[in-house]
Design a protein around this motif. Structure first.
Motif, PDB file in Angstrom:
ATOM      1  N   THR A 135       0.559  -1.748   0.316  1.00 16.00           N
ATOM      2  CA  THR A 135       0.173   0.461  -0.021  1.00 16.00           C
ATOM      3  C   THR A 135       0.631   1.218  -0.182  1.00 16.00           C
ATOM      4  OG1 THR A 135      -0.286  -0.268   2.738  1.00 16.00           O
ATOM      5  CG2 THR A 135      -2.037  -0.900   0.800  1.00 16.00           C
ATOM      6  N   ARG A 136       2.191   0.881   0.172  1.00 11.10           N
ATOM      7  CA  ARG A 136       2.735   2.279   0.791  1.00 11.10           C
ATOM      8  C   ARG A 136       3.593   3.065  -1.152  1.00 11.10           C
ATOM      9  NH1 ARG A 136       7.649   1.986   4.605  1.00 11.10           N
ATOM     10  NH2 ARG A 136       8.874   3.339   3.157  1.00 11.10           N
ATOM     11  N   PHE A 137       3.154   4.844  -1.014  1.00 13.36           N
ATOM     12  CA  PHE A 137       3.664   5.274  -2.485  1.00 13.36           C
ATOM     13  C   PHE A 137       5.018   4.480  -2.744  1.00 13.36           C
ATOM     14  CE2 PHE A 137       4.570   8.756  -4.175  1.00 13.36           C
ATOM     15  CZ  PHE A 137       3.647   8.664  -5.822  1.00 13.36           C
ATOM     16  N   ASP A 138       5.954   4.596  -1.838  1.00 15.20           N
ATOM     17  CA  ASP A 138       7.231   4.531  -2.328  1.00 15.20           C
ATOM     18  C   ASP A 138       7.661   3.365  -3.126  1.00 15.20           C
ATOM     19  OD1 ASP A 138       6.621   4.081   0.046  1.00 15.20           O
ATOM     20  OD2 ASP A 138       8.718   4.282   0.562  1.00 15.20           O
ATOM     21  N   PHE A 139       6.818   2.341  -2.414  1.00 12.53           N
ATOM     22  CA  PHE A 139       6.646   0.581  -3.285  1.00 12.53           C
ATOM     23  C   PHE A 139       6.055   0.085  -4.328  1.00 12.53           C
ATOM     24  CE2 PHE A 139       8.276   0.463   1.447  1.00 12.53           C
ATOM     25  CZ  PHE A 139       9.141  -0.274   0.993  1.00 12.53           C
ATOM     26  N   ARG A 140       5.525   1.597  -4.978  1.00 13.47           N
ATOM     27  CA  ARG A 140       4.893   1.495  -5.858  1.00 13.47           C
ATOM     28  C   ARG A 140       5.018   0.860  -7.307  1.00 13.47           C
ATOM     29  NH1 ARG A 140      -0.077   4.943  -4.492  1.00 13.47           N
ATOM     30  NH2 ARG A 140      -1.935   4.008  -3.041  1.00 13.47           N
ATOM     31  N   ARG A 176      14.936  -0.253  -2.653  1.00 15.12           N
ATOM     32  CA  ARG A 176      13.610  -0.551  -2.412  1.00 15.12           C
ATOM     33  C   ARG A 176      13.542  -2.065  -1.325  1.00 15.12           C
ATOM     34  NH1 ARG A 176      10.860   2.586  -1.042  1.00 15.12           N
ATOM     35  NH2 ARG A 176      13.209   3.973  -1.183  1.00 15.12           N
ATOM     36  N   VAL A 177      14.285  -3.147  -1.663  1.00 16.33           N
ATOM     37  CA  VAL A 177      14.467  -4.009  -1.380  1.00 16.33           C
ATOM     38  C   VAL A 177      15.295  -3.677   0.202  1.00 16.33           C
ATOM     39  CG1 VAL A 177      16.895  -5.170  -2.094  1.00 16.33           C
ATOM     40  CG2 VAL A 177      14.942  -6.934  -1.777  1.00 16.33           C
ATOM     41  N   LYS A 178      16.293  -3.453  -0.085  1.00 14.52           N
ATOM     42  CA  LYS A 178      16.668  -2.343   1.162  1.00 14.52           C
ATOM     43  C   LYS A 178      16.092  -1.823   2.338  1.00 14.52           C
ATOM     44  CE  LYS A 178      21.798  -1.595   0.320  1.00 14.52           C
ATOM     45  NZ  LYS A 178      22.599  -0.832   0.132  1.00 14.52           N
ATOM     46  N   ALA A 179      15.223  -0.891   1.964  1.00 16.61           N
ATOM     47  CA  ALA A 179      13.803  -0.159   2.651  1.00 16.61           C
ATOM     48  C   ALA A 179      13.029  -1.074   3.515  1.00 16.61           C
ATOM     49  CB  ALA A 179      12.859   0.881   1.848  1.00 16.61           C
ATOM     50  N   ALA A 180      12.616  -1.953   2.349  1.00 15.49           N
ATOM     51  CA  ALA A 180      11.334  -3.152   2.577  1.00 15.49           C
ATOM     52  C   ALA A 180      12.281  -4.638   3.797  1.00 15.49           C
ATOM     53  CB  ALA A 180      10.964  -4.355   1.314  1.00 15.49           C
TER      54      ALA A 180
END
Length: 163
Positions: free
Chosen positions: A30-35, A58-62
């Motif tokens: 649902t987060r915008f930065d992962f769209r 993005r994988v580090k943020a996940a």
């Protein structure tokens, strides 16, 4: 009078980890930065967790999102071991694992710490992937627990079967 004892174990509650994983998956979807990054998190076997995304950032943020969910559920960061992002075709993967049990090397360190710095008359013995600590005095057992809480060890410890 019989000795009082407790067991030192390292176990992460599987249900709490599963709840944290599901919350992280929901937030990633649902987060915008992962769209548009096709970021996913899922179980891989019993103890493994795999995170996949289209970019390394993005994988580090996940991974950070998952760690945040674990912290909220009172699961120690020492119980989760995440690897480095690895390129896999057009995606990046991070394979992590939930550590269960105390390995023999850490068990030896813990028993040595109890022997060297703990109160006299306290016995510690390794029993598989846990450690049984026993003493005639309950106060000595509580002193050992506070000693282990204050020690900088590589495993998350819990104290169970206090008798």
């Amino acid at each position: 009078m019989a000795d009082s004892s407790f067991d030192v174990v390292s176990k992460a509650d599987r249900q709490e980890v599963d709840n944290a994983l599901n919350q992280a998956a929901k937030e990633l979807s649902t987060r915008f930065d992962f769209r548009g990054t096709d970021t996913t998190i899922e179980w891989q076997g019993e103890e493994g967790i795999i995170l996949v995304s289209s970019t390394e950032e993005r994988v580090k943020a996940a991974v950070d999102v998952f760690k945040e969910k674990l912290i909220r559920r009172d699961i120690s960061m020492k119980a989760f071991d995440a690897g480095d992002p690895q390129p896999s075709g057009k995606t990046y993967k991070v394979i992590g694992s939930i550590k269960q049990g105390i390995d023999s090397e850490n068990a030896k360190k813990i028993t040595k710490l109890i022997r060297d710095e703990g109160p006299k008359g306290v016995k510690a013995q390794i029993q598989g992937d846990e450690i049984r600590v026993s003493s005639k005095k309950r106060d000595d057992l509580q002193a050992v627990q506070s000693l282990l809480r204050g020690a900088d060890l590589e495993v998350a410890l819990q104290f169970v079967n206090y008798r």
